[in-house]
Design a protein around this motif. Structure first.
Motif, short mmCIF file in Angstrom:
data_model
loop_
_atom_site.label_atom_id
_atom_site.label_comp_id
_atom_site.label_asym_id
_atom_site.label_seq_id
_atom_site.Cartn_x
_atom_site.Cartn_y
_atom_site.Cartn_z
N MET A 54 7.11 -18.10 -13.25
CA MET A 54 6.49 -18.54 -12.00
C MET A 54 5.08 -19.09 -12.24
SD MET A 54 5.25 -15.08 -10.04
CE MET A 54 4.23 -15.99 -8.89
N LEU A 55 4.45 -18.67 -13.32
CA LEU A 55 3.11 -19.17 -13.61
C LEU A 55 3.11 -20.68 -13.84
CD1 LEU A 55 1.80 -16.36 -16.00
CD2 LEU A 55 1.78 -16.44 -13.50
N ASN A 76 2.50 -27.46 1.52
CA ASN A 76 2.29 -26.71 0.29
C ASN A 76 2.46 -25.21 0.50
OD1 ASN A 76 1.51 -29.04 -1.18
ND2 ASN A 76 -0.58 -28.86 -0.42
N VAL A 77 2.82 -24.52 -0.57
CA VAL A 77 2.70 -23.07 -0.62
C VAL A 77 1.65 -22.75 -1.68
CG1 VAL A 77 5.05 -22.61 0.15
CG2 VAL A 77 4.57 -22.81 -2.29
N ILE A 78 1.11 -21.55 -1.61
CA ILE A 78 0.13 -21.10 -2.59
C ILE A 78 0.83 -20.17 -3.58
CG2 ILE A 78 -2.10 -19.99 -2.97
CD1 ILE A 78 -2.22 -22.55 -1.30
N LEU A 79 0.82 -20.54 -4.84
CA LEU A 79 1.50 -19.74 -5.85
C LEU A 79 0.79 -18.41 -6.02
CD1 LEU A 79 3.78 -19.71 -7.95
CD2 LEU A 79 2.19 -20.76 -9.57
N PRO A 80 1.47 -17.29 -5.74
CA PRO A 80 0.82 -15.98 -5.85
C PRO A 80 0.27 -15.72 -7.25
CG PRO A 80 2.92 -15.79 -4.70
CD PRO A 80 2.84 -17.19 -5.24
N LEU A 81 -0.81 -14.98 -7.31
CA LEU A 81 -1.52 -14.60 -8.54
C LEU A 81 -2.27 -15.76 -9.17
CD1 LEU A 81 1.02 -12.24 -10.38
CD2 LEU A 81 -0.65 -11.68 -8.60
N HIS A 120 10.96 -35.79 -8.08
CA HIS A 120 9.88 -35.66 -7.09
C HIS A 120 8.48 -35.79 -7.70
CE1 HIS A 120 12.69 -34.47 -3.91
NE2 HIS A 120 13.31 -33.79 -4.85
N GLY A 121 8.42 -36.15 -8.96
CA GLY A 121 7.12 -36.35 -9.60
C GLY A 121 6.30 -35.09 -9.75
N LEU A 122 6.97 -33.96 -9.98
CA LEU A 122 6.26 -32.69 -10.13
C LEU A 122 5.73 -32.54 -11.56
CD1 LEU A 122 8.73 -30.30 -8.24
CD2 LEU A 122 6.75 -31.53 -7.33
N ARG A 123 4.59 -31.89 -11.67
CA ARG A 123 3.99 -31.67 -13.00
C ARG A 123 4.85 -30.73 -13.83
NH1 ARG A 123 -1.52 -29.15 -11.62
NH2 ARG A 123 -1.63 -28.91 -13.87
N ARG A 124 4.79 -30.93 -15.15
CA ARG A 124 5.43 -30.00 -16.09
C ARG A 124 4.34 -29.17 -16.73
NH1 ARG A 124 8.86 -34.65 -17.31
NH2 ARG A 124 7.55 -35.23 -19.06
N ILE A 125 4.33 -27.88 -16.46
CA ILE A 125 3.30 -26.98 -16.98
C ILE A 125 3.96 -25.93 -17.86
CG2 ILE A 125 1.46 -25.36 -16.41
CD1 ILE A 125 1.14 -26.75 -13.74
N ASP A 135 1.03 -18.50 -22.73
CA ASP A 135 -0.01 -19.36 -23.31
C ASP A 135 -0.84 -19.93 -22.17
OD1 ASP A 135 -1.50 -20.97 -24.96
OD2 ASP A 135 0.01 -22.56 -25.08
N LEU A 136 -1.95 -19.27 -21.85
CA LEU A 136 -2.73 -19.62 -20.66
C LEU A 136 -4.16 -20.03 -20.96
CD1 LEU A 136 -1.54 -16.66 -18.36
CD2 LEU A 136 -0.47 -18.89 -18.68
#
Length: 209
Positions: A54-55, A76-81, A120-125, A135-136
């Motif tokens: 989920m990160l 939008n939603v806000i990603l928890p944590l 949908h052009g979403l980022r790949r993280i 790996d953060l």
């Protein structure tokens, strides 16, 4: 084009689909609440068998004909944590009859999510390294546009094995009230046929073409 590959963290190599064995695993299905931006007290509930991914979420998909969510598409939603703003998109990949009908999208760590992300052009993280650890720290894709304090969370979880991180992330989500429910769940998990360990879907492999 760039594609995901299967990655074996134990043997440190990309492996073909023919070298992946799907094995039945008894695990859990975690249902998490993702707060809707600007709508206090409102959430979208998503379910996952891999909370640690989920990160790297960059979207939530709902079916375009699902009346429950039609007014939320584009919001939008806000990603928890994490605090990342991620978009709600309409996509046929989401099954209104399954779970809440909303699906978290992690394009860098799931083959189906990769395709949704492309549409949908979403980022790949990518948030998991070659050894299967988070790996953060110094991960520019992960840290981009995050709120103040995000670096402290990154330092806390950096280089934690993904399975240990899974437990800690669920505990943290429970403490903040983001866990809707947890269910026993038997599902198929890809394993490398030689190492016999769980494989990853990777977007950072040196073998990408």
């Amino acid at each position: 084009d760039k594609r995901l590959v299967n990655w074996d963290p134990k043997l440190q190599t990309a492996i073909s689909d023919l070298e992946v064995q799907q094995r039945e695993v008894k695990g859990h299905l975690w249902h998490f609440r993702y707060p809707i931006e600007g709508q206090q007290g409102r959430f979208i509930v998503v379910a996952t068998t891999r909370p640690e991914t989920m990160l790297g979420d960059t979207g939530v998909a709902v079916h375009p004909e699902d009346e429950r969510y039609q007014k939320l598409v584009g919001k939008n939603v806000i990603l928890p944590l994490v605090g990342r703003k991620i978009q709600i998109v309409a996509d046929d990949y989401s099954d209104p009859e399954k779970g809440s009908g909303a699906v978290k999208i992690t394009p860098a760590h799931d083959f189906n999510d990769f395709e949704v992300g492309n549409r949908h052009g979403l980022r790949r993280i990518s948030v998991i390294d070659r050894e299967g650890c988070l790996d953060l720290v110094d991960n520019e894709d992960y840290l981009r546009d995050l709120p103040e304090g995000a670096s402290q969370f990154a330092e806390e979880f950096h280089k934690v094995d993904r399975f240990a991180a899974r437990k800690r992330i669920v505990e943290r989500l429970e403490s903040f009230g983001f866990v809707e429910r947890i269910e026993p769940h038997t599902h198929m998990v890809p394993h490398g046929d030689r190492s016999t360990g769980p494989a990853l879907a990777s977007s950072w492999s040196p073998y990408l073409t």
